[in-house]
Scaffold this motif. Structure first.
Motif, short mmCIF file in Angstrom:
data_model
loop_
_atom_site.label_atom_id
_atom_site.label_comp_id
_atom_site.label_asym_id
_atom_site.label_seq_id
_atom_site.Cartn_x
_atom_site.Cartn_y
_atom_site.Cartn_z
N LEU A 90 0.83 -1.20 0.00
CA LEU A 90 0.00 0.00 0.00
C LEU A 90 0.86 1.25 0.00
CD1 LEU A 90 -2.59 -0.85 2.82
CD2 LEU A 90 -2.79 -1.33 0.37
N ARG A 91 0.33 2.29 -0.59
CA ARG A 91 0.88 3.64 -0.44
C ARG A 91 -0.13 4.37 0.42
NH1 ARG A 91 1.47 4.98 -5.50
NH2 ARG A 91 3.58 4.20 -5.56
N ILE A 92 0.34 4.85 1.59
CA ILE A 92 -0.58 5.48 2.54
C ILE A 92 -0.09 6.88 2.90
CG2 ILE A 92 -1.40 3.30 3.49
CD1 ILE A 92 0.45 3.77 5.89
N ARG A 93 -1.02 7.73 3.26
CA ARG A 93 -0.72 9.04 3.83
C ARG A 93 -1.22 8.98 5.26
NH1 ARG A 93 1.25 13.56 2.76
NH2 ARG A 93 1.41 13.21 0.55
N ILE A 94 -0.32 9.29 6.21
CA ILE A 94 -0.66 9.15 7.62
C ILE A 94 -0.37 10.43 8.39
CG2 ILE A 94 -0.21 6.67 7.63
CD1 ILE A 94 2.46 7.37 9.14
N ARG A 95 -0.91 10.47 9.59
CA ARG A 95 -0.58 11.50 10.57
C ARG A 95 -0.56 10.82 11.93
NH1 ARG A 95 -4.98 12.50 13.66
NH2 ARG A 95 -7.03 12.54 12.71
N LYS A 96 -0.14 11.56 12.92
CA LYS A 96 -0.15 11.05 14.29
C LYS A 96 -1.60 10.86 14.74
CE LYS A 96 1.55 12.21 18.86
NZ LYS A 96 2.40 13.12 19.62
N LYS A 97 -1.86 9.76 15.44
CA LYS A 97 -3.19 9.52 16.00
C LYS A 97 -3.32 10.28 17.30
CE LYS A 97 -4.55 5.77 18.26
NZ LYS A 97 -5.06 6.42 19.43
N LEU A 98 -4.39 11.01 17.45
CA LEU A 98 -4.63 11.79 18.66
C LEU A 98 -5.15 10.89 19.78
CD1 LEU A 98 -6.42 14.82 17.00
CD2 LEU A 98 -4.02 14.65 17.68
N ASP A 99 -4.87 11.24 21.01
CA ASP A 99 -5.37 10.48 22.15
C ASP A 99 -6.90 10.45 22.17
OD1 ASP A 99 -2.80 9.94 22.99
OD2 ASP A 99 -2.73 11.62 24.39
N SER A 100 -7.54 11.50 21.69
CA SER A 100 -9.00 11.56 21.67
C SER A 100 -9.60 10.58 20.67
CB SER A 100 -9.46 12.98 21.36
OG SER A 100 -9.03 13.37 20.07
N GLU A 101 -8.79 10.01 19.80
CA GLU A 101 -9.27 9.06 18.79
C GLU A 101 -9.11 7.60 19.24
OE1 GLU A 101 -8.28 11.72 14.86
OE2 GLU A 101 -6.67 10.53 15.76
N ALA A 102 -8.78 7.40 20.49
CA ALA A 102 -8.57 6.04 21.01
C ALA A 102 -9.87 5.25 21.00
CB ALA A 102 -8.02 6.10 22.43
N ILE A 103 -9.71 3.94 20.81
CA ILE A 103 -10.87 3.05 20.85
C ILE A 103 -10.63 1.98 21.92
CG2 ILE A 103 -11.54 3.39 18.45
CD1 ILE A 103 -10.12 0.75 17.79
N ALA A 104 -11.70 1.41 22.41
CA ALA A 104 -11.57 0.35 23.42
C ALA A 104 -11.23 -0.96 22.71
CB ALA A 104 -12.88 0.20 24.17
N CYS A 105 -10.28 -1.68 23.27
CA CYS A 105 -9.85 -2.97 22.71
C CYS A 105 -9.93 -4.04 23.79
CB CYS A 105 -8.43 -2.86 22.17
SG CYS A 105 -8.27 -1.69 20.81
N THR A 106 -9.73 -5.28 23.38
CA THR A 106 -9.87 -6.40 24.30
C THR A 106 -8.65 -6.62 25.18
OG1 THR A 106 -8.97 -7.95 22.70
CG2 THR A 106 -11.36 -7.60 22.67
N THR A 107 -7.52 -6.12 24.80
CA THR A 107 -6.22 -6.34 25.45
C THR A 107 -5.85 -7.81 25.51
OG1 THR A 107 -7.07 -6.39 27.72
CG2 THR A 107 -6.42 -4.24 26.85
N LEU A 108 -6.23 -8.57 24.50
CA LEU A 108 -5.90 -9.99 24.43
C LEU A 108 -4.59 -10.26 23.71
CD1 LEU A 108 -9.38 -11.54 23.57
CD2 LEU A 108 -8.21 -11.54 25.76
N GLY A 109 -4.14 -9.34 22.91
CA GLY A 109 -2.94 -9.59 22.11
C GLY A 109 -1.95 -8.45 22.20
N ILE A 110 -0.91 -8.57 21.41
CA ILE A 110 0.11 -7.53 21.35
C ILE A 110 -0.47 -6.29 20.69
CG2 ILE A 110 2.32 -6.89 20.31
CD1 ILE A 110 3.06 -9.87 20.46
N ARG A 111 -0.22 -5.16 21.29
CA ARG A 111 -0.73 -3.89 20.77
C ARG A 111 0.44 -3.12 20.17
NH1 ARG A 111 -5.00 -0.12 22.25
NH2 ARG A 111 -5.17 1.01 20.30
N HIS A 112 0.32 -2.75 18.90
CA HIS A 112 1.33 -1.92 18.24
C HIS A 112 0.87 -0.47 18.27
CE1 HIS A 112 3.21 -5.57 16.79
NE2 HIS A 112 2.04 -5.98 16.35
#
Length: 124
Positions: A90-112
């Protein structure tokens, strides 16, 4: 007359502060070529492998993350159905993810660490 001048100054200030690359948050963006590794176990986000030559530029854009493999990031806001398969280029355009954009996850695996994907296109 002073009121009109003040209003014009305020309008000029607000209209000149937007960045066409990411108008909503006015954050710097960068373009990278990545390989998808499939979806993460924890948040079901696309795991992206950045090229080694791009790590320094990636970290200067989104911050230095203390993880074992600096080349791995989760692609926040990347379409899972369209880009969820492993080994896609893929060719992607990215920016830093803001803390306000966090989502809830299961915390079952490795988080990158996540990056916010503004645009993505397949290149292979």
């Amino acid at each position: 007359m002073k009121k009109h001048y003040l209003i014009l100054c305020i309008l000029a200030f607000f209209t000149n502060c937007t960045d066409p690359e990411d108008e909503e948050h006015n954050l710097p963006t960068g373009q990278f070529e990545v390989t998808t590794l499939g979806l993460s176990v924890d948040c079901r986000l696309n795991v992206l492998r950045f090229e080694e030559k791009d790590i320094a530029r990636l970290e200067s854009l989104v911050g230095n993350q203390y993880v074992m493999d600096q080349s791995l990031r989760e692609g926040f806001n990347l379409d899972r159905n369209k880009f969820g398969e492993p080994n896609m280029k893929l060719r992607i355009r990215i920016r830093k993810k803001l803390d306000s954009e966090a989502i809830a996850c299961t915390t079952l695996g490795i988080r990158h660490p996540a990056v916010f994907v503004i645009h993505a296109e397949r290149i292979d």
